[in-house]
Design a protein around this motif. Structure first.
Motif, mmCIF file in Angstrom:
data_model
loop_
_atom_site.group_PDB
_atom_site.id
_atom_site.type_symbol
_atom_site.label_atom_id
_atom_site.label_comp_id
_atom_site.label_asym_id
_atom_site.label_seq_id
_atom_site.Cartn_x
_atom_site.Cartn_y
_atom_site.Cartn_z
ATOM 1 N N LEU A 1 0.828 -1.213 0.000
ATOM 2 C CA LEU A 1 0.000 0.000 0.000
ATOM 3 C C LEU A 1 0.859 1.259 0.000
ATOM 4 C CD1 LEU A 1 -2.756 -1.117 2.551
ATOM 5 C CD2 LEU A 1 -2.987 -0.865 0.072
ATOM 6 N N ALA A 2 1.937 1.261 0.788
ATOM 7 C CA ALA A 2 2.807 2.440 0.826
ATOM 8 C C ALA A 2 3.497 2.660 -0.513
ATOM 9 C CB ALA A 2 3.835 2.305 1.945
ATOM 10 N N GLY A 3 3.981 1.581 -1.133
ATOM 11 C CA GLY A 3 4.616 1.723 -2.438
ATOM 12 C C GLY A 3 3.653 2.232 -3.488
ATOM 13 N N SER A 4 2.410 1.747 -3.464
ATOM 14 C CA SER A 4 1.399 2.222 -4.417
ATOM 15 C C SER A 4 1.070 3.689 -4.174
ATOM 16 C CB SER A 4 0.132 1.367 -4.296
ATOM 17 O OG SER A 4 0.402 0.007 -4.576
ATOM 18 N N ALA A 5 0.944 4.075 -2.903
ATOM 19 C CA ALA A 5 0.649 5.478 -2.586
ATOM 20 C C ALA A 5 1.794 6.386 -3.028
ATOM 21 C CB ALA A 5 0.397 5.621 -1.088
ATOM 22 N N CYS A 6 3.039 5.953 -2.821
ATOM 23 C CA CYS A 6 4.188 6.767 -3.236
ATOM 24 C C CYS A 6 4.251 6.901 -4.755
ATOM 25 C CB CYS A 6 5.481 6.157 -2.706
ATOM 26 S SG CYS A 6 5.715 6.348 -0.928
ATOM 27 N N ALA A 7 3.931 5.821 -5.469
ATOM 28 C CA ALA A 7 3.922 5.889 -6.936
ATOM 29 C C ALA A 7 2.872 6.883 -7.421
ATOM 30 C CB ALA A 7 3.659 4.507 -7.524
ATOM 31 N N LEU B 1 1.598 12.290 -9.576
ATOM 32 C CA LEU B 1 0.878 13.554 -9.405
ATOM 33 C C LEU B 1 1.839 14.735 -9.339
ATOM 34 C CD1 LEU B 1 -1.893 12.529 -6.831
ATOM 35 C CD2 LEU B 1 -2.194 13.085 -9.252
ATOM 36 N N LEU B 2 2.998 14.553 -8.694
ATOM 37 C CA LEU B 2 3.987 15.626 -8.645
ATOM 38 C C LEU B 2 4.535 15.936 -10.038
ATOM 39 C CD1 LEU B 2 6.070 14.869 -5.422
ATOM 40 C CD2 LEU B 2 4.394 16.687 -5.770
ATOM 41 N N ASP B 3 4.777 14.892 -10.833
ATOM 42 C CA ASP B 3 5.231 15.120 -12.212
ATOM 43 C C ASP B 3 4.188 15.907 -13.000
ATOM 44 O OD1 ASP B 3 7.575 13.767 -11.734
ATOM 45 O OD2 ASP B 3 6.865 11.863 -12.570
ATOM 46 N N TYR B 4 2.922 15.552 -12.811
ATOM 47 C CA TYR B 4 1.844 16.275 -13.493
ATOM 48 C C TYR B 4 1.783 17.729 -13.028
ATOM 49 C CZ TYR B 4 -2.874 17.852 -14.594
ATOM 50 O OH TYR B 4 -3.948 18.594 -15.018
ATOM 51 N N ALA B 5 1.921 17.944 -11.719
ATOM 52 C CA ALA B 5 1.861 19.303 -11.180
ATOM 53 C C ALA B 5 3.000 20.153 -11.727
ATOM 54 C CB ALA B 5 1.908 19.258 -9.656
ATOM 55 N N GLN B 6 4.207 19.590 -11.769
ATOM 56 C CA GLN B 6 5.344 20.359 -12.293
ATOM 57 C C GLN B 6 5.167 20.672 -13.773
ATOM 58 O OE1 GLN B 6 9.253 18.849 -11.361
ATOM 59 N NE2 GLN B 6 10.194 19.879 -13.087
ATOM 60 N N LEU C 1 1.639 22.443 -7.483
ATOM 61 C CA LEU C 1 0.950 22.849 -8.709
ATOM 62 C C LEU C 1 0.981 24.361 -8.891
ATOM 63 C CD1 LEU C 1 -0.873 22.211 -11.162
ATOM 64 C CD2 LEU C 1 -2.831 22.322 -9.588
ATOM 65 N N PHE C 2 0.829 25.090 -7.795
ATOM 66 C CA PHE C 2 0.743 26.541 -7.889
ATOM 67 C C PHE C 2 2.065 27.249 -7.587
ATOM 68 C CE2 PHE C 2 -3.633 25.146 -7.237
ATOM 69 C CZ PHE C 2 -4.250 25.774 -8.308
ATOM 70 N N GLY C 3 3.143 26.495 -7.363
ATOM 71 C CA GLY C 3 4.450 27.131 -7.328
ATOM 72 C C GLY C 3 5.121 27.274 -5.990
ATOM 73 N N GLY C 4 4.600 26.658 -4.935
ATOM 74 C CA GLY C 4 5.286 26.730 -3.653
ATOM 75 C C GLY C 4 6.600 25.968 -3.690
ATOM 76 N N SER C 5 7.592 26.458 -2.958
ATOM 77 C CA SER C 5 8.886 25.776 -2.872
ATOM 78 C C SER C 5 8.849 24.842 -1.674
ATOM 79 C CB SER C 5 10.019 26.799 -2.719
ATOM 80 O OG SER C 5 11.257 26.141 -2.514
ATOM 81 N N ALA C 6 8.647 23.566 -1.939
ATOM 82 C CA ALA C 6 8.514 22.584 -0.866
ATOM 83 C C ALA C 6 9.064 21.251 -1.338
ATOM 84 C CB ALA C 6 7.043 22.442 -0.448
ATOM 85 N N GLY C 7 9.094 20.304 -0.417
ATOM 86 C CA GLY C 7 9.611 18.982 -0.729
ATOM 87 C C GLY C 7 8.501 17.954 -0.769
ATOM 88 N N ARG C 8 8.863 16.708 -0.482
ATOM 89 C CA ARG C 8 7.903 15.619 -0.625
ATOM 90 C C ARG C 8 8.075 14.518 0.408
ATOM 91 N NH1 ARG C 8 10.626 13.160 -6.222
ATOM 92 N NH2 ARG C 8 12.774 13.208 -5.446
ATOM 93 N N GLU C 9 9.216 14.481 1.115
ATOM 94 C CA GLU C 9 9.449 13.351 2.013
ATOM 95 C C GLU C 9 8.488 13.359 3.185
ATOM 96 O OE1 GLU C 9 10.672 15.830 5.126
ATOM 97 O OE2 GLU C 9 10.902 16.093 2.993
ATOM 98 N N GLY C 10 8.133 14.554 3.694
ATOM 99 C CA GLY C 10 7.189 14.628 4.798
ATOM 100 C C GLY C 10 5.854 14.024 4.417
ATOM 101 N N THR C 11 5.434 14.263 3.190
ATOM 102 C CA THR C 11 4.173 13.715 2.703
ATOM 103 C C THR C 11 4.241 12.199 2.621
ATOM 104 O OG1 THR C 11 3.815 15.718 1.422
ATOM 105 C CG2 THR C 11 2.542 13.775 0.786
#
Length: 451
Positions: free
Chosen positions: A44-50, A55-60, A128-138
């Protein structure tokens, strides 16, 4: 390179591991229950991370194709805070709630149903809207949230010790599925959650969860950035020559620079956060102000390179983490701009992790130091990536091992002293120190039974 297994795993028999998991005042989960939980959690974690990475690629891609999305960043920030106010509950505590639940069996349970979807949605909106943030916390919060759901299996319900261990497995699975570094993810979960005597028994199930999560994430087509394999093609004699000619000086210079950069980031982040709390009583208004400041910073800096993750960029001339390993891939001020953009974004209430911006800061700082002092560019950028992360997170071993997994194990003798020295020179408080509880206006009243 193969995965190096800690000595404590090599000398422990399967029977001893099973006994460690079953020891408790209550009857512990059986090895079969542990296997089922690890398979569920890793899958489940691997699927959620994928899903998150896609989604991050789409947002960028959307933000780069539609530059006007940046001007909606203040509205997105207000929406993020309002979502947590009305639906967040105890999920608003974020990483702090995971750490407390892992360290204290009597702590508030992790809100499994709310944390994962909320942090996923709000982080994607930030990017998506341009904030400078990361992803590991998520990713770590999603893994912890999934682990909290798996903890409802009957075998784990009445065993606080097993629940704490499984929660750390979830944190490792989330980190591994996102970055593709299972061994570092395992050590990271142990270093972030201060587990006392549990830190040794947790290693094997956390590693298995991390390995499975990474495999599942790859199976769903998630990809990770590729970095140069530093020293990989050197013979032993050439390695030692590089070690003494460039390596030792790079370790000293980069460790000092990383510690100062981490101190500056923490100072600015906490300054933005505390001053906005003091001056602006409405929680939803703080990210509106932060979003307006990010837009102003884009105009002042004359660049959009510091928005979003910054791992790669569609424009080959733009500054990114991967470009920092090439000679013209960054400027001397790139690391400083990224510090300011990220401190304003996260300090004002947007969601996302901090590790990837710290990678950007460290890689571009190492790039600048290499050009100024004549050091090896790839080595300084790689050491900078890991040392700034180590100094800010206070997780030196996980950072050194992560660097070895990304850049090659031949770098480990330089990564270890660099990361430990950066931590020793940095501030005592890091990004994973327990944050103070949110003020009453930041979230809805927390229900003790909310999960």
């Amino acid at each position: 390179m193969g995965i190096i297994v800690p000595p404590c795993m090599i000398h422990a028999s399967p029977q001893s591991w099973a006994m460690q998991y079953s020891q408790s005042t209550e009857k512990g989960p059986s090895p079969l229950a542990w296997l089922l939980a690890i398979v569920l959690l890793g899958s489940l974690a691997g699927s959620a991370c994928a899903l998150f990475l896609h989604l991050l690629d789409y947002a960028q891609a959307s933000r780069e194709a539609k530059p006007w999305l940046l001007y909606l960043l203040p509205l997105a920030g207000a929406a993020i805070v309002l979502m947590y106010q009305y639906w967040g509950g105890y999920a608003a505590a974020g990483m702090g709630s995971l750490q407390r639940a892992a360290e204290d069996p009597q702590a508030q349970p992790v809100p499994a149903r709310r944390m994962a979807p909320l942090i996923l949605l709000t982080t994607v909106l930030t990017h998506l809207f341009g904030g400078s943030a990361g992803r590991e916390g998520t990713a770590v919060q999603m893994g912890g949230s999934i682990a909290s759901a798996v903890n409802r299996l009957r075998a784990f319900q009445r065993n606080p010790r097993a629940r704490r261990m499984l929660l750390c497995c979830g944190m490792a699975a989330g980190f591994s599925g996102l970055f593709g570094t299972p061994l570092a993810a395992t050590i990271f979960a142990v270093e972030v959650a201060r587990l006392g005597r549990l830190r040794w028994p947790i290693l094997l199930p956390a590693l298995l969860s991390a390995l499975l999560s990474n495999a599942i994430s790859h199976a769903w087509g998630a990809s990770h950035a590729l970095y140069p394999q530093i020293f990989a093609e050197l013979s032993p004699s050439s390695w030692w020559a590089q070690f003494f000619s460039n390596g030792l000086l790079s370790v000293v210079v980069v460790a000092l620079g990383a510690a100062l950069a981490a101190r500056l980031y923490l100072f600015l982040h906490h300054g933005v956060e505390s001053n906005l709390r003091r001056l602006v009583s409405r929680a939803w208004l703080r990210p509106v102000i932060g979003g307006l400041l990010v837009i102003a910073l884009v105009w002042v800096s004359g660049s959009r390179d510091y928005l979003g993750l910054g791992v790669t960029h569609a424009d080959p001339e733009a500054t990114s983490i991967t470009s920092a390993f090439s000679e013209d891939g960054a400027t001397h001020s790139s690391w400083l701009w990224k510090i300011v953009f990220t401190a304003v974004t996260l300090g004002s209430g947007f969601k996302g992790g901090e590790v990837t911006p710290l990678f950007f800061i460290g890689a571009t700082l190492g790039h600048s130091l290499a050009l100024m002092l004549g050091l090896s560019l790839a080595l300084a950028a790689g050491l900078g990536m890991m040392a700034v992360f180590a100094a800010a997170s206070r997780c030196p071993l996980a950072c050194a091992v992560m660097g070895a997994e990304l850049f090659g194990w031949s770098c480990l003798p330089l990564l270890l002293p660099c990361c430990y020295a950066a931590v020793a020179l940095a501030a005592r408080q890091g990004i994973y120190s327990h944050r103070p509880p949110a003020d009453p206006d930041d979230s809805a009243a927390i229900n003790p039974t909310d999960r």
